[in-house]
Design an enzyme around this catalytic site. Structure first.
Site, PDB file in Angstrom:
ATOM      1  N   ASP A  19       8.242   1.192  -2.256  1.00 40.52           N
ATOM      2  CA  ASP A  19       8.432   0.529  -3.436  1.00 40.52           C
ATOM      3  C   ASP A  19       8.626   1.542  -4.475  1.00 40.52           C
ATOM      4  O   ASP A  19       7.354   2.505  -4.619  1.00 40.52           O
ATOM      5  CB  ASP A  19       7.509  -1.066  -4.254  1.00 40.52           C
ATOM      6  CG  ASP A  19       6.293  -0.433  -4.087  1.00 40.52           C
ATOM      7  OD1 ASP A  19       5.270   0.173  -3.470  1.00 40.52           O
ATOM      8  OD2 ASP A  19       5.679  -1.285  -5.420  1.00 40.52           O
TER       9      ASP A  19
ATOM     10  N   GLU B  98       3.649  -1.715  -4.152  1.00 43.99           N
ATOM     11  CA  GLU B  98       2.220  -1.097  -4.289  1.00 43.99           C
ATOM     12  C   GLU B  98       1.827  -1.100  -6.157  1.00 43.99           C
ATOM     13  O   GLU B  98       0.951  -0.820  -6.459  1.00 43.99           O
ATOM     14  CB  GLU B  98       2.070  -0.083  -3.670  1.00 43.99           C
ATOM     15  CG  GLU B  98       0.495   0.758  -4.081  1.00 43.99           C
ATOM     16  CD  GLU B  98       0.909   1.980  -5.238  1.00 43.99           C
ATOM     17  OE1 GLU B  98      -0.526   2.676  -5.240  1.00 43.99           O
ATOM     18  OE2 GLU B  98       2.012   2.337  -6.057  1.00 43.99           O
TER      19      GLU B  98
HETATM   20 ZN   LIG Z   1       2.419   5.658  -5.861  1.00 41.43          ZN
END
Ligand SMILES: [Zn+2]
Length: 409
Positions: free
Chosen positions: A80, A174
């Protein structure tokens, strides 16, 4: 154009921005589309145990090519991009042989300037990849993915380079703090791993903040202001008093390096109820506990002064310093250092003033320091990366795989 750059440019065309408001995993469909694409690439490369689960965690394995036991090691990157800036329709620009000065981004409405970013002074002669000034680049962390897969492809193409089992893991979400949540450490199968998610060349990180959130809730009494005398209790005044009791020189804007802080990051206020959202950060676990106690004491002090129970405090630990999980395995850091030195990269060990998925994974039983990607200015339109830096990351990954195998021969 080399394979590494081609990979990277292909990956940044995928819009994989994560969304903290969506509670699903992955939080956005674009990440799944990218994961499917990468899955096919892993299969085409001939990796084994390729699996993509319904939460968007993609894993695979390059089997060992030596006839003795080597612990499996892993390399991890996240798919992401940050919610802070758009990652849709990324149009990368390549600046060949940068010779200093401002770089016009896109039509030139934005510039990337060494006055604002002095690191550019160290990159003369490098080939840089920038944005067009309208989106982030996505080097965080698609550069990590491109570097890991280019390293794997190099290991496959050069069977004379010894290596044990190499586990590859690509995670969703993340950037919204959930990348480790549903990571299956056992299925991944590595004894230890490295996230390839750092910045400039040489970065090696295995210390991060201990993190706690602290919500201070102030209860007031609302009455019509015309008839409020002796009756109204304005919770906003209580909140203001509380904030004034906090140390003004222990904030993000007054600290650096190994210094911790308290940070008031949000406030929701009305006469009847005000809520202050703080985060507490410190590298030292003991000092972190003292910071929590400090807030408990200040709340008690204020409650003593006001009517009891006007102020409430909710403390929630969110993550801890991975150092205590990594230090019992000194070879994890030592091998990374040796690999960098063998690639003429000077290891730059510095504490992360934040958290990483690696920290969470370390506490889940997978010691997981962080290694550089070669990128700069993550999460915004001034993000850029040096192609030479990316190439060094690939070399370090290949060398780390080889050194680990040789270490156990
Ligand atoms: Zn990163």
């Amino acid at each position: 154009m080399n394979e590494l750059v081609q990979r990277f440019l292909r990956y940044v065309t995928f819009d994989t921005q994560s969304n903290p408001a969506d509670l699903g995993c992955p939080s956005t469909q674009g990440q799944m589309v990218f994961a499917e694409f990468l899955k096919q690439e892993l299969i085409d490369m001939g990796l084994s145990n390729v699996s993509l689960d319904s939460n968007g965690y993609l894993m695979a394995r390059l089997p060992s090519n030596v006839d003795y036991d080597v612990p499996a090691i892993g390399f991890i990157a996240h798919m992401d991009t940050a919610p802070d800036a758009s990652g849709k329709d990324v149009k990368p620009q390549i600046i060949d042989d940068y010779q200093g000065g401002d770089i016009a981004l896109g039509k030139g409405d934005e510039i990337l300037s060494p006055i604002q970013y002095p690191e550019l002074h160290k990159l003369h002669g490098h080939n840089l990849i920038t944005t067009d000034g309208t989106t982030l680049l996505g080097a965080d962390n698609k550069a990590g993915i491109a570097e890991i897969l280019s390293a794997i492809s190099e290991l496959i193409a050069n069977p004379d380079i010894s290596h044990g089992d190499i586990c590859v893991g690509f995670t969703p979400d993340e950037e919204i703090g959930r990348g480790a949540n549903l990571f299956d450490v056992e299925k991944f199968g590595a004894k230890w791993a490295y996230t390839i998610d750092g910045g400039p060349v040489g970065e090696l990180e295995f210390e991060n903040f201990n993190a706690t959130s602290a919500d201070v809730i102030c209860h007031g009494v609302n009455v019509h202001p015309g008839t409020a005398k002796g009756k109204m209790v304005n919770s906003m005044n209580i909140a203001a008093q509380f904030q004034m009791m906090m140390p003004a020189d222990e904030t993000p804007e007054t600290t650096e390096g190994y210094e911790g802080f308290y940070h008031l990051k949000s406030a929701e206020m009305s006469v009847a109820r005000s809520e202050l959202g703080y985060i507490i950060r410190d590298f030292d676990r003991e000092a972190q506990e003292q910071r929590k106690q400090f807030m408990v004491d200040k709340v008690a002090e204020l409650n003593e002064k006001l009517e009891k129970g006007r102020v409430e405090l909710i403390l929630t630990d969110s993550y801890f310093n991975m150092k205590e999980q990594v230090e019992p395995f000194p070879h994890v850091i030592e091998l990374a250092k040796q690999a960098m030195i063998a690639c003429d990269v000077e290891p730059q060990i510095k504490p992360i003033r934040g958290g990483t998925d690696g920290a969470r994974l370390s506490f889940m039983g997978l010691p997981c320091p962080n290694i550089f990607t070669g990128g700069y200015n993550f999460h915004g339109i001034h993000e850029f990366i040096s192609i030479e830096g990316m190439e060094q990351a690939v070399k370090v990954i290949v060398t780390l795989a080889e050194k680990t195998a040789l270490n156990y021969r």
